[in-house]
Design an enzyme around this catalytic site. Structure first.
Site, PDB file in Angstrom:
ATOM      1  N   ARG A 201      17.733   5.456   9.774  1.00 11.34           N
ATOM      2  CA  ARG A 201      16.578   6.332   9.921  1.00 11.34           C
ATOM      3  C   ARG A 201      16.937   7.775   9.544  1.00 11.34           C
ATOM      4  O   ARG A 201      18.075   8.187   9.694  1.00 11.34           O
ATOM      5  CB  ARG A 201      16.062   6.286  11.367  1.00 11.34           C
TER       6      ARG A 201
ATOM      7  N   ARG B 288       6.668  12.578  20.885  1.00  6.91           N
ATOM      8  CA  ARG B 288       7.679  11.525  20.901  1.00  6.91           C
ATOM      9  C   ARG B 288       7.724  10.888  19.518  1.00  6.91           C
ATOM     10  O   ARG B 288       6.693  10.520  18.955  1.00  6.91           O
ATOM     11  CB  ARG B 288       7.331  10.460  21.951  1.00  6.91           C
TER      12      ARG B 288
ATOM     13  N   GLU C  10      12.070  -0.778  12.445  1.00  6.93           N
ATOM     14  CA  GLU C  10      12.654  -1.772  13.345  1.00  6.93           C
ATOM     15  C   GLU C  10      14.179  -1.814  13.210  1.00  6.93           C
ATOM     16  O   GLU C  10      14.727  -1.760  12.106  1.00  6.93           O
ATOM     17  CB  GLU C  10      12.083  -3.153  13.005  1.00  6.93           C
TER      18      GLU C  10
ATOM     19  N   CYS D 149      17.340  -3.514  25.304  1.00  8.37           N
ATOM     20  CA  CYS D 149      17.238  -2.102  24.931  1.00  8.37           C
ATOM     21  C   CYS D 149      16.356  -1.394  25.947  1.00  8.37           C
ATOM     22  O   CYS D 149      15.850  -2.007  26.892  1.00  8.37           O
ATOM     23  CB  CYS D 149      16.670  -1.965  23.515  1.00  8.37           C
TER      24      CYS D 149
ATOM     25  N   CYS E 130      13.693   0.578  24.808  1.00  9.71           N
ATOM     26  CA  CYS E 130      12.616   1.103  23.963  1.00  9.71           C
ATOM     27  C   CYS E 130      11.251   1.061  24.650  1.00  9.71           C
ATOM     28  O   CYS E 130      10.495   2.034  24.607  1.00  9.71           O
ATOM     29  CB  CYS E 130      12.562   0.342  22.643  1.00  9.71           C
TER      30      CYS E 130
ATOM     31  N   GLN F  67      10.976   3.692  27.297  1.00 13.97           N
ATOM     32  CA  GLN F  67      10.848   5.027  26.725  1.00 13.97           C
ATOM     33  C   GLN F  67       9.448   5.258  26.172  1.00 13.97           C
ATOM     34  O   GLN F  67       8.888   6.348  26.309  1.00 13.97           O
ATOM     35  CB  GLN F  67      11.886   5.218  25.608  1.00 13.97           C
TER      36      GLN F  67
ATOM     37  N   ASP G  52      22.835   3.651  11.372  1.00 12.34           N
ATOM     38  CA  ASP G  52      21.455   4.058  11.608  1.00 12.34           C
ATOM     39  C   ASP G  52      20.848   4.416  10.258  1.00 12.34           C
ATOM     40  O   ASP G  52      21.337   5.327   9.575  1.00 12.34           O
ATOM     41  CB  ASP G  52      21.402   5.251  12.564  1.00 12.34           C
TER      42      ASP G  52
ATOM     43  N   HIS H 260       8.948   7.619  17.988  1.00 12.36           N
ATOM     44  CA  HIS H 260       9.343   6.308  18.498  1.00 12.36           C
ATOM     45  C   HIS H 260       9.450   5.318  17.346  1.00 12.36           C
ATOM     46  O   HIS H 260       8.494   5.128  16.605  1.00 12.36           O
ATOM     47  CB  HIS H 260       8.313   5.818  19.520  1.00 12.36           C
ATOM     48  N   SER H 261      10.609   4.703  17.222  1.00 11.87           N
ATOM     49  CA  SER H 261      10.808   3.696  16.178  1.00 11.87           C
ATOM     50  C   SER H 261      10.336   2.335  16.672  1.00 11.87           C
ATOM     51  O   SER H 261      10.654   1.922  17.791  1.00 11.87           O
ATOM     52  CB  SER H 261      12.294   3.611  15.791  1.00 11.87           C
TER      53      SER H 261
END
Length: 212
Positions: free
Chosen positions: A145, A66, A109, A82, A84, A87, A143, A68-69
């Site tokens: 990222r 995974r 973030e 959200c 998050c 998840q 986004d 994950h941010s």
């Protein structure tokens, strides 16, 4: 943006309520990074950080992974704006049930815009904008990222192919472009809440996330 270097800076024992992991810290250095907001010039050098929680044998078969941010509001404060936190917990439980896998936790973030900008985006969302419109209104990309660091961490760990827990096709594409095979995509879909239905709709309709 290629990294000038990626270095493992720590490796320690890490028991959790899900199971027993190793916790590894990584730092990647990017020279002359591109800005995510043209009103905020990027520094000459940017250091990106990521944590890898590693359980079991990750080399004999493609491990469950995974990416994950970081989400302070969701992961720590259990925000229902959200999905998050849910998840994250789904991924940790899935890895533990399999007995092996990697949780890659990135300091990104608010899809990379940072905590204070994310909270300003929340203000704009309260006024009617969706999550993407709010980021753009603040001058950021939708986004920020890119997921190069997780790919480099996987290579450092000797992992060449993974079973990836994600709803985001961009994460699959980023790993494959970096030479990490994604042999299976495992859904990260979790039950929605009335407070995050529009957020999920935006991710589905504007960002191509695979959520119902």
């Amino acid at each position: 943006m290629p990294f000038a270097s990626v270095t493992k800076v720590a490796d320690a024992d890490f028991p959790t309520r899900w199971g027993h992991f190793r916790i590894l810290g990584f730092e990647g250095i990017i020279e002359n990074p591109l800005p995510c907001n043209d009103n905020l010039p990027a520094p000459g050098i940017r250091i990106e950080s990521a944590v890898a929680l590693v359980m079991g044998d990750i080399l004999s078969a493609p491990p469950i992974v995974r990416i994950h941010s970081q989400c302070l509001t969701g992961d720590v404060f259990h925000s229902l704006r959200c999905d998050c936190r849910q998840q994250f917990e789904l991924a940790m439980s899935t890895i533990t049930a399999a007995g092996a896998g990697i949780m890659l936790y990135e300091q990104q973030e608010g899809r990379g815009i940072g905590l204070m900008a994310k909270l300003r985006a929340y203000e704009l969302q309260d006024k009617g904008l969706d999550t993407i419109e709010a980021n753009l209104e603040l001058g950021y990309e939708a986004d920020c990222r890119h997921f190069e660091l997780p790919a480099q961490v996987l290579k450092h760990l000797g992992v060449t192919s993974v079973r990836l827990i994600t709803n985001n096709p961009e994460k699959v594409e980023a790993l494959e472009l970096a030479g990490i095979g994604v042999v299976e995509r495992i859904s990260a879909e979790v039950p929605s809440e009335p407070t995050n239905e529009r957020y999920l709709q935006t991710k589905r309709e504007k960002m191509g996330h695979l959520v119902s």
